[in-house]
Design a protein around this motif. Structure first.
Motif, short mmCIF file in Angstrom:
data_model
loop_
_atom_site.label_atom_id
_atom_site.label_comp_id
_atom_site.label_asym_id
_atom_site.label_seq_id
_atom_site.Cartn_x
_atom_site.Cartn_y
_atom_site.Cartn_z
N GLY A 53 0.67 -1.20 0.06
CA GLY A 53 0.05 -0.01 -0.04
C GLY A 53 0.59 1.29 0.09
O GLY A 53 0.25 2.38 -0.01
N ARG A 54 2.24 1.14 0.14
CA ARG A 54 2.96 2.44 0.20
C ARG A 54 2.58 3.30 -1.16
O ARG A 54 2.58 4.58 -1.03
CB ARG A 54 4.38 2.10 0.31
CG ARG A 54 4.86 1.69 1.78
CD ARG A 54 6.34 1.36 1.80
NE ARG A 54 6.73 1.66 3.18
CZ ARG A 54 7.88 1.38 3.28
NH1 ARG A 54 8.81 1.11 2.59
NH2 ARG A 54 8.53 1.47 4.70
N ILE A 79 10.00 4.99 0.78
CA ILE A 79 8.75 5.77 0.38
C ILE A 79 8.58 6.56 -0.81
O ILE A 79 8.11 6.98 -1.73
CB ILE A 79 7.59 5.72 1.39
CG1 ILE A 79 6.19 5.91 0.98
CG2 ILE A 79 8.27 7.19 2.04
CD1 ILE A 79 5.20 6.22 2.06
N LEU A 80 9.92 7.58 -0.67
CA LEU A 80 10.18 8.63 -1.64
C LEU A 80 10.06 8.33 -2.99
O LEU A 80 10.06 9.12 -3.89
CB LEU A 80 11.24 9.54 -1.08
CG LEU A 80 11.15 10.03 0.36
CD1 LEU A 80 12.15 11.11 0.85
CD2 LEU A 80 9.87 10.86 0.64
N VAL A 136 4.78 22.22 8.99
CA VAL A 136 4.96 21.54 7.62
C VAL A 136 3.62 21.28 7.08
O VAL A 136 2.38 21.38 7.72
CB VAL A 136 5.63 20.38 7.70
CG1 VAL A 136 6.92 20.71 8.37
CG2 VAL A 136 4.99 19.28 8.49
N ASP A 137 3.46 20.89 5.65
CA ASP A 137 2.36 20.55 5.07
C ASP A 137 1.83 19.16 5.13
O ASP A 137 0.73 18.93 5.11
CB ASP A 137 2.36 20.96 3.61
CG ASP A 137 2.87 22.55 3.45
OD1 ASP A 137 1.84 23.20 3.60
OD2 ASP A 137 3.97 22.65 3.16
N ILE A 138 2.45 18.10 5.15
CA ILE A 138 2.36 16.68 5.17
C ILE A 138 3.30 16.00 6.29
O ILE A 138 4.38 16.28 6.13
CB ILE A 138 2.41 16.30 4.06
CG1 ILE A 138 1.64 16.96 2.75
CG2 ILE A 138 2.27 14.59 3.65
CD1 ILE A 138 1.90 16.41 1.29
N VAL A 139 2.69 15.17 7.01
CA VAL A 139 3.28 14.00 7.64
C VAL A 139 3.09 12.97 7.30
O VAL A 139 1.63 12.55 7.26
CB VAL A 139 3.25 14.51 9.39
CG1 VAL A 139 3.92 13.38 9.97
CG2 VAL A 139 3.88 15.75 9.77
N VAL A 140 3.90 12.13 7.17
CA VAL A 140 3.74 10.43 6.59
C VAL A 140 4.29 9.67 7.76
O VAL A 140 5.23 9.75 8.24
CB VAL A 140 4.40 10.39 5.32
CG1 VAL A 140 4.07 9.08 5.01
CG2 VAL A 140 3.88 11.30 4.36
N PHE A 141 3.50 8.66 8.05
CA PHE A 141 3.76 7.34 8.73
C PHE A 141 3.56 6.38 7.92
O PHE A 141 2.62 5.78 7.76
CB PHE A 141 3.10 7.26 10.30
CG PHE A 141 3.28 8.08 11.40
CD1 PHE A 141 4.37 8.10 11.86
CD2 PHE A 141 2.50 9.28 11.61
CE1 PHE A 141 4.55 8.97 13.26
CE2 PHE A 141 2.63 9.97 12.56
CZ PHE A 141 3.77 9.81 13.50
N SER A 142 4.86 5.59 7.23
CA SER A 142 4.67 4.27 6.59
C SER A 142 5.28 3.13 7.50
O SER A 142 6.29 3.08 7.50
CB SER A 142 5.47 4.74 5.17
OG SER A 142 5.46 3.36 4.56
N TYR A 143 4.26 2.28 7.86
CA TYR A 143 4.59 1.31 8.57
C TYR A 143 5.69 1.55 9.97
O TYR A 143 6.63 1.01 9.92
CB TYR A 143 5.37 0.06 7.64
CG TYR A 143 4.06 -0.56 7.03
CD1 TYR A 143 3.49 -1.69 7.28
CD2 TYR A 143 4.23 -0.38 5.57
CE1 TYR A 143 2.44 -1.81 6.58
CE2 TYR A 143 2.97 -0.84 4.83
CZ TYR A 143 2.17 -1.65 5.27
OH TYR A 143 1.29 -2.05 4.31
N ALA A 144 5.26 2.76 10.45
CA ALA A 144 6.18 3.21 11.67
C ALA A 144 5.37 3.16 13.05
O ALA A 144 5.86 2.96 13.88
CB ALA A 144 6.26 4.70 11.34
#
Length: 247
Positions: A53-54, A79-80, A136-144
């Motif tokens: 799903g990333r 993810i980037l 900031v505008d966006i914060v991401v948690f990817s399987y964290a």
């Protein structure tokens, strides 16, 4: 078809997952002891085989010109890679934050290899990091979140980092509550009991409270609840994608 080198790499990761050596007192020390030995092969196995799903989450991100994005618990920065060059170039700055020096070393190699001049790494925890120049505008948690003992504080801290109207994006494993509210997916009892016990062996803690807490702290923009295959097992683990905005 997998090459012999790829099969050996996969076998090494599987062996490390089945017989983990998690040492240290602080969360940072435990993270480094577990992920350090396999940091260089982390993406080749977990990304393709387990962390689903990333790409879909990245496609959902509202990346606007001048955007500042923070990837909390970002590890190797993998993810980037799902941000195409045009969307990545819109960002004023992208920051990968993690407590593992080994994982961030892989992230820095990736950044240098691709020439991502607007991407930086910071060694810090998800509850301590704070950008010097404001929200900031966006914060991401990817399987964290499943790897953070104080995950609810990490969510609260992420909210504090966002500007009003900013976006929180999460993809992670989870299990449902026995009686989920709001029309959420209800998992069978065996899933709700098996997967938390299975993943806790590797200090990954699936929770029925992720989605309810995210919905409480943010205005929900999108939720996807899915099942993904687990390598070498005839079973599928639940995972979710959440996109929310700060009111």
């Amino acid at each position: 078809m997998n090459t012999l080198a790829e099969l050996k790499s996969q076998a090494r990761v599987v062996r490390h997952m089945v017989f983990p050596r998690v040492e240290g007192v602080t969360p940072a020390e435990r993270m480094e002891s577990f992920y350090g030995p396999t940091a260089r092969v982390y993406d080749s196995f977990r990304e393709r085989k387990l962390l689903h799903g990333r790409r879909d989450l990245v496609d959902m991100l509202p990346v606007e010109p001048g955007c500042r994005l923070v990837d909390l618990g970002g590890g190797t920065g993998r993810i980037l890679s799902y941000l195409d060059d045009e969307r990545r170039s819109r960002c004023e700055r992208i920051t990968v934050v993690d407590v593992s020096a080994s994982m961030l070393a892989v992230a820095r190699d990736r950044i240098a290899r691709h020439g991502w001049h607007n991407v930086e790494t910071v060694r810090a925890s998800a509850t301590d990091y704070r950008p010097a120049d404001g929200p900031v505008d966006i914060v991401v948690f990817s399987y964290a979140l499943t790897m953070m003992p104080d995950w609810f504080s990490a969510v609260d801290h992420a909210r504090s980092l966002l500007r009003p109207g900013g976006t929180l994006a999460v993809v992670d494993f989870y299990v449902s509550r026995k009686h989920p509210a709001g029309g959420g997916v209800r998992h069978a009892a065996w899933r709700r009991h098996l997967w938390p016990a299975w993943f806790s062996h590797n200090d990954v803690f699936l929770s029925p409270d992720h989605l309810p807490y995210l919905r409480e702290r943010f205005t929900t923009a999108a939720v996807r609840e899915r099942l993904g295959p687990v390598p070498y097992l005839q079973a599928r683990v639940p995972y979710y994608l959440f996109l929310g905005t700060k009111g």
